[in-house]
Structure formats: C-alpha cells, structure tokens
Scaffold this motif. Structure first.
Motif, PDB file in Angstrom:
ATOM      1  N   ALA A 136      22.574   4.180  12.894  1.00  0.00           N
ATOM      2  CA  ALA A 136      21.748   5.337  12.550  1.00  0.00           C
ATOM      3  C   ALA A 136      22.047   5.786  11.130  1.00  0.00           C
ATOM      4  CB  ALA A 136      22.005   6.485  13.524  1.00  0.00           C
ATOM      5  N   SER A 137      23.258   5.526  10.667  1.00  0.00           N
ATOM      6  CA  SER A 137      23.665   5.957   9.331  1.00  0.00           C
ATOM      7  C   SER A 137      22.874   5.285   8.224  1.00  0.00           C
ATOM      8  CB  SER A 137      25.162   5.693   9.125  1.00  0.00           C
ATOM      9  OG  SER A 137      25.444   4.307   9.214  1.00  0.00           O
ATOM     10  N   ILE A 138      22.262   4.120   8.498  1.00  0.00           N
ATOM     11  CA  ILE A 138      21.420   3.468   7.490  1.00  0.00           C
ATOM     12  C   ILE A 138      19.953   3.473   7.939  1.00  0.00           C
ATOM     13  CG2 ILE A 138      23.286   2.025   6.601  1.00  0.00           C
ATOM     14  CD1 ILE A 138      21.891  -0.359   8.093  1.00  0.00           C
ATOM     15  N   GLY A 139      19.642   4.270   8.945  1.00  0.00           N
ATOM     16  CA  GLY A 139      18.249   4.425   9.354  1.00  0.00           C
ATOM     17  C   GLY A 139      17.777   3.503  10.442  1.00  0.00           C
ATOM     18  N   PHE A 140      18.705   2.882  11.214  1.00  0.00           N
ATOM     19  CA  PHE A 140      18.317   1.951  12.274  1.00  0.00           C
ATOM     20  C   PHE A 140      18.912   2.361  13.620  1.00  0.00           C
ATOM     21  CE2 PHE A 140      18.212  -1.555   8.837  1.00  0.00           C
ATOM     22  CZ  PHE A 140      16.880  -1.269   8.532  1.00  0.00           C
TER      23      PHE A 140
ATOM     24  N   ASN B 164      10.871  -1.909   9.609  1.00  0.00           N
ATOM     25  CA  ASN B 164      11.963  -0.967   9.855  1.00  0.00           C
ATOM     26  C   ASN B 164      11.648   0.009  10.981  1.00  0.00           C
ATOM     27  OD1 ASN B 164      13.409  -2.136   7.806  1.00  0.00           O
ATOM     28  ND2 ASN B 164      13.062  -0.508   6.313  1.00  0.00           N
ATOM     29  N   ALA B 165      10.366   0.380  11.124  1.00  0.00           N
ATOM     30  CA  ALA B 165       9.993   1.363  12.141  1.00  0.00           C
ATOM     31  C   ALA B 165      10.315   0.885  13.548  1.00  0.00           C
ATOM     32  CB  ALA B 165       8.509   1.695  12.029  1.00  0.00           C
ATOM     33  N   GLU B 166      10.406  -0.429  13.754  1.00  0.00           N
ATOM     34  CA  GLU B 166      10.774  -0.941  15.068  1.00  0.00           C
ATOM     35  C   GLU B 166      12.204  -0.577  15.440  1.00  0.00           C
ATOM     36  OE1 GLU B 166       9.464  -5.112  15.784  1.00  0.00           O
ATOM     37  OE2 GLU B 166       8.448  -4.874  13.855  1.00  0.00           O
ATOM     38  N   PHE B 167      12.991  -0.177  14.438  1.00  0.00           N
ATOM     39  CA  PHE B 167      14.379   0.206  14.689  1.00  0.00           C
ATOM     40  C   PHE B 167      14.590   1.710  14.549  1.00  0.00           C
ATOM     41  CE2 PHE B 167      14.347  -4.154  13.026  1.00  0.00           C
ATOM     42  CZ  PHE B 167      14.816  -4.796  14.164  1.00  0.00           C
ATOM     43  N   THR B 168      13.480   2.465  14.483  1.00  0.00           N
ATOM     44  CA  THR B 168      13.575   3.921  14.405  1.00  0.00           C
ATOM     45  C   THR B 168      12.781   4.630  15.491  1.00  0.00           C
ATOM     46  OG1 THR B 168      11.702   4.087  12.860  1.00  0.00           O
ATOM     47  CG2 THR B 168      13.892   3.819  11.888  1.00  0.00           C
ATOM     48  N   SER B 169      11.668   4.052  15.931  1.00  0.00           N
ATOM     49  CA  SER B 169      10.823   4.728  16.913  1.00  0.00           C
ATOM     50  C   SER B 169      11.522   4.821  18.266  1.00  0.00           C
ATOM     51  CB  SER B 169       9.506   3.968  17.096  1.00  0.00           C
ATOM     52  OG  SER B 169       8.769   4.518  18.186  1.00  0.00           O
ATOM     53  N   PRO B 170      11.532   5.992  18.890  1.00  0.00           N
ATOM     54  CA  PRO B 170      12.163   6.131  20.202  1.00  0.00           C
ATOM     55  C   PRO B 170      11.449   5.366  21.311  1.00  0.00           C
ATOM     56  CG  PRO B 170      11.014   8.140  19.605  1.00  0.00           C
ATOM     57  CD  PRO B 170      11.004   7.272  18.389  1.00  0.00           C
TER      58      PRO B 170
ATOM     59  N   ARG C 227       0.868  -1.158   0.000  1.00  0.00           N
ATOM     60  CA  ARG C 227       0.000   0.000   0.000  1.00  0.00           C
ATOM     61  C   ARG C 227       0.905   1.208   0.000  1.00  0.00           C
ATOM     62  NH1 ARG C 227       0.961  -1.216   5.177  1.00  0.00           N
ATOM     63  NH2 ARG C 227       1.023   0.449   6.692  1.00  0.00           N
ATOM     64  N   THR C 228       0.351   2.376  -0.132  1.00  0.00           N
ATOM     65  CA  THR C 228       1.176   3.578  -0.126  1.00  0.00           C
ATOM     66  C   THR C 228       1.753   3.777   1.255  1.00  0.00           C
ATOM     67  OG1 THR C 228      -0.243   4.579  -1.776  1.00  0.00           O
ATOM     68  CG2 THR C 228       1.211   6.041  -0.541  1.00  0.00           C
ATOM     69  N   PRO C 229       3.079   3.780   1.407  1.00  0.00           N
ATOM     70  CA  PRO C 229       3.671   3.879   2.737  1.00  0.00           C
ATOM     71  C   PRO C 229       3.481   5.264   3.331  1.00  0.00           C
ATOM     72  CG  PRO C 229       5.379   3.931   1.050  1.00  0.00           C
ATOM     73  CD  PRO C 229       4.091   3.657   0.347  1.00  0.00           C
ATOM     74  N   THR C 230       3.312   5.331   4.649  1.00  0.00           N
ATOM     75  CA  THR C 230       3.162   6.617   5.325  1.00  0.00           C
ATOM     76  C   THR C 230       4.337   6.930   6.219  1.00  0.00           C
ATOM     77  OG1 THR C 230       1.932   5.530   7.102  1.00  0.00           O
ATOM     78  CG2 THR C 230       0.647   6.458   5.306  1.00  0.00           C
ATOM     79  N   ARG C 231       5.177   5.936   6.487  1.00  0.00           N
ATOM     80  CA  ARG C 231       6.373   6.181   7.293  1.00  0.00           C
ATOM     81  C   ARG C 231       7.578   5.826   6.440  1.00  0.00           C
ATOM     82  NH1 ARG C 231       5.266   6.153  12.948  1.00  0.00           N
ATOM     83  NH2 ARG C 231       7.421   5.675  13.393  1.00  0.00           N
ATOM     84  N   SER C 232       8.442   6.763   6.210  1.00  0.00           N
ATOM     85  CA  SER C 232       9.616   6.514   5.382  1.00  0.00           C
ATOM     86  C   SER C 232      10.838   6.384   6.261  1.00  0.00           C
ATOM     87  CB  SER C 232       9.817   7.661   4.384  1.00  0.00           C
ATOM     88  OG  SER C 232      10.998   7.464   3.651  1.00  0.00           O
ATOM     89  N   THR C 233      11.543   5.277   6.146  1.00  0.00           N
ATOM     90  CA  THR C 233      12.734   5.061   6.951  1.00  0.00           C
ATOM     91  C   THR C 233      13.957   5.717   6.333  1.00  0.00           C
ATOM     92  OG1 THR C 233      11.838   2.952   7.630  1.00  0.00           O
ATOM     93  CG2 THR C 233      14.172   3.282   7.991  1.00  0.00           C
TER      94      THR C 233
END
Length: 442
Positions: free
Chosen positions: A400-404, A158-164, A6-12
C-alpha cells in the motif's frame, strides 16, 4: 500491452511532496481502501435486478480481451473461458448450476472497454473473470457501481492493484519487471529498456529500476517505442548503442523488451540491427514472449538465446498445468486461439479456479456479485495446485505504501532460453515484495 496516451483520470500515486512518511502513508492507505470497501458493501451491494442469480438459472460471468487489433491481442482468454464453461457444465456445473460465460472484445480502446462493462451489468454477471484490458479507467467505474468483482485481471494496469473490487491472481507488470531487474543487476553492464510510449508504459522503468538498484546497479536507459509499429530499427539501434557503449569492465550490456505482442516485431529489427555491435544479452517478461515467439525468432540461433524471462507461473511443461490442459484437450483441442503456453490463457485458468472455489464456498447458497465478493473478502484461501502461492485477498500494508494495496501475490518465476527452449532457470518462486517496496514512485 498498454493503452495509448491520453489525459489520465485515475491517479495511482501522489506527488512525493504531498506524501506522508512511509509508515503513516501505509496505514492511511490501508484504512482508506478498507473504507472504500465498506462503502461499496453498503452502497453498491446486491440491488434487485442487478448482478445475482438463484435457483436453476445459470451463473453468469464475463471474460473480455482485445482481439484483431494492431497492438496486443489476447483472443485465447475469452476462447478458453468458453471452453471452461463447456467443461464445467459437462461435469455437473457449479454446485449443480450451469455456468454461462459471456465474452467481449474490448478492441484496445476505452469505448469498447466501457461497453463490455456495461454489458456485464446489463446481463447480470456476478463477476468478470480472467480478463485483459488496458483501460481500467473506462471499465472499473461501471463494475464498481454495480458491485461486480473483477477476478484475475491480467495485471496490466495499476488500478487493478488499487480497486477494492479487484482480486488479482498475480503481481502484474510491476512484479515481472522488478524480478527481472533484480536478476539482471548482478550480471549486466548497461541496461536499455524498450517499452511502449503510453501511460501504463510510463510505470515500467520505475519497476525495472527497483530491481536493478536493489543489486547496486545503475538505472536503465528508458527507450520509448510506439506500441503498434511495424518495425523498430531506430529503437533497436538506440538500445544497442546504450547497451554496448559503456559495457567495458561492467559486464555484457543488456537489452530488455516489454512491448507485448510487438516484442516479436522489435526482435526482427533487433536481429538485423545488431550486426556490427558487440554481443549483448536480452531479457523480457512472459506475455511479451513465449515459446512460439522464440521459435519464430530463430530458436537457439535467435536473439533470445540465453535471455532471462520472468513470469508469474511455472513453465508450461510443469505437471501443475495438467488440469488446465485436460480442459483444453476435452473441450477446445482444435481451437487454435488457445495456447496452453500463453500467460493470458494461464491467468484465465487460475482466475476461474478462484471463482469456482468462491462459489463452492457458498455451500449452495445464492450466487450473487455481493456473495462472491463477500466470500473473497472474508478470508477465503484459494489453492491453485502449485501454480501460485495460496491466494488470500486482504489489504496489505507492505505494498500500500507504493500504491498497490491489492497486490497480494508478488511471487515471480525465473526462466531462461536454453538451446531454443524456455526452461526454468531457478526452482520455485522468488518473492519481490521487498524489491517493490523500494520502488521510487513519484
């Protein structure tokens, strides 16, 4: 294993043309995420009537996972969470208080995932623990808005490795694929990856290729497949043609599958299709295969024989799993949903180990979502009896440099199928942090 497109709403990730040089990018991401943490602490902390609890009230948490769907299902996770609560309460509770576990079926869709999160808020859960969902876009905003920590998610998004507010206990699919690629790169000819044709599935080739290229190997052929198909003859034939067509002089070709519960369905088609093709090796990741799947595929005479399998934890026969098995024996021995070899059940055990130590660190103080978060954010070091390295959540510049930025445990284990049994192929853990840092993320 992964959500439908689907159209993603969170971009990593940022497009490469907009990304800063690696050292600057790393520092900027770390500062940005720390700022987000501060905002959450100030704006979303413990609001009266929102996740909390004190006195003799039970400590409320939630565990969710999909059940009864046509894609990947993890019924053992909420089932084990309920058994864990019974075990904890039979042994004095957490700091003398009862543990109440709410369970929820996310049905592998965004509506149900959001409903589970809203229920966690409404029922004043202090954490969501040991859960599986493909739909972080649907559930994370609700948890973040209420300040509820997400402890020990399966690592499928991926969001599991970005959300605080996320506290992962493993390296998710990125670490598994990177570790597998690193191992196969030294021994395989052409490699074909069969993975879901979904948004989250799109991230898998990048991670496998990071491992392959680290060993000087070419990138894998990316073979897309529906995640809920009832047969995969077309995909099996395409994968075999790639893995065998160029294998001369470059080692035996390899077929890698990462289809979650549908891996066994693919292997049924693969076993029939491989007749007439040169021999190839197979590789996969735990969560897509376990001993039950290997047995069903023919054990020692099946297509998994000789396969490399990467996992997050030691093999199920390792003595380190004895405490988890004790819980199952005492509180859920007859519950067929709970399989001690299942990585979802194992992740749930580790997640509740984290939660228990966080609560115990409060020394009898009020147990709220904010207090649990604070304990984890203040440098609490959690030991898991050798199932993982010591866990400590901080925002790491390395990934963090690759978004994680929240990926704090990039260790994997290497296992293999020998004589039909899943056994350890190498002692101890392999850290794939450096391999992940080289992932070509766009």
């Amino acid at each position: 294993m992964t959500g439908k497109r689907r159209t993603p709403t969170r971009s990593t990730f940022l497009p490469r043309s907009f990304r800063l040089p690696r050292p600057v990018r790393s520092a900027a991401l770390a500062v940005g995420v720390l700022t987000a943490c501060t905002s959450l602490a100030v704006g979303c902390g413990v609001v009266p009537g929102v996740p909390g609890g004190s006195g003799d009230d039970p400590i409320v948490v939630m565990t969710w996972a999909p059940e009864g769907t046509s894609a990947t299902n993890k019924p053992g996770m909420p089932a084990f969470a309920s058994a864990y609560a019974r075990w904890i309460n039979a042994n004095g509770g957490l700091n003398g208080r009862k543990l109440k576990v709410l369970t929820c079926n996310d049905h592998n869709d965004t509506v149900s995932a959001a409903a589970c999160a809203r229920r966690a808020v409404k029922e004043k859960a202090v954490a969501v623990v040991g859960s599986y969902s493909q739909h972080s876009d649907a559930f994370l905003p609700h948890l973040e808005g209420a300040g509820i920590p997400y402890i020990g998610g399966y690592g499928v998004t991926n969001a599991e490795f970005t959300s605080p507010l996320s506290y992962p206990v493993n390296g998710g699919q990125p670490s598994l694929l990177a570790g597998l690629g690193k191992e196969l790169g030294a021994t395989c000819g052409p490699v074909s990856l069969v993975r879901p044709d979904t948004i989250a599935g799109d991230a898998l080739p990048v991670m496998l290729d990071a491992g392959l290229t680290a060993g000087g190997h070419d990138k894998a052929e990316d073979q897309l497949a529906p995640e809920d198909a009832t047969e995969y003859a077309t995909q099996a034939e395409a994968a075999l043609k790639k893995a065998t067509g160029e294998a001369g002089g470059g080692g035996k070709g390899c077929v890698v599958t990462a289809l979650g519960d549908r891996t066994s369905t693919f292997m049924d088609s693969f076993r029939r299709t491989r007749q007439g093709y040169p021999e190839v090796r197979t590789g996969t990741v735990l969560g897509s295969v376990d001993q039950t799947v290997i047995n069903a595929a023919g054990a020692a005479s099946g297509p998994f024989e000789g396969a490399y399998v990467t996992g997050w934890y030691p093999v199920a026969s390792d003595p380190a799993w004895a405490p988890m098995k004790k819980v199952i024996s005492e509180q859920a021995f007859s519950d067929t949903r709970i399989d001690p070899t299942d990585t979802g059940v194992q992740t749930t055990w580790i997640a509740y180990t984290v939660f228990r130590q966080a609560v115990e660190s409060l020394d009898g103080g009020e147990v709220t979502a904010g207090a649990v978060r604070g304990a984890l954010d203040d440098g609490l070091e959690v030991t898991t009896g050798g199932l993982t390295p010591t866990l400590r959540w901080e925002f790491t510049d390395e990934l963090a440099s690759i978004g994680f930025p929240r990926l704090v445990n990039a260790d994997v284990t290497l296992q293999a199928v020998r004589k039909g049994r899943l056994v350890s192929a190498r002692k101890g853990f392999v850290d794939v942090t450096k391999t992940l840092e080289k992932a070509d993320v766009n």
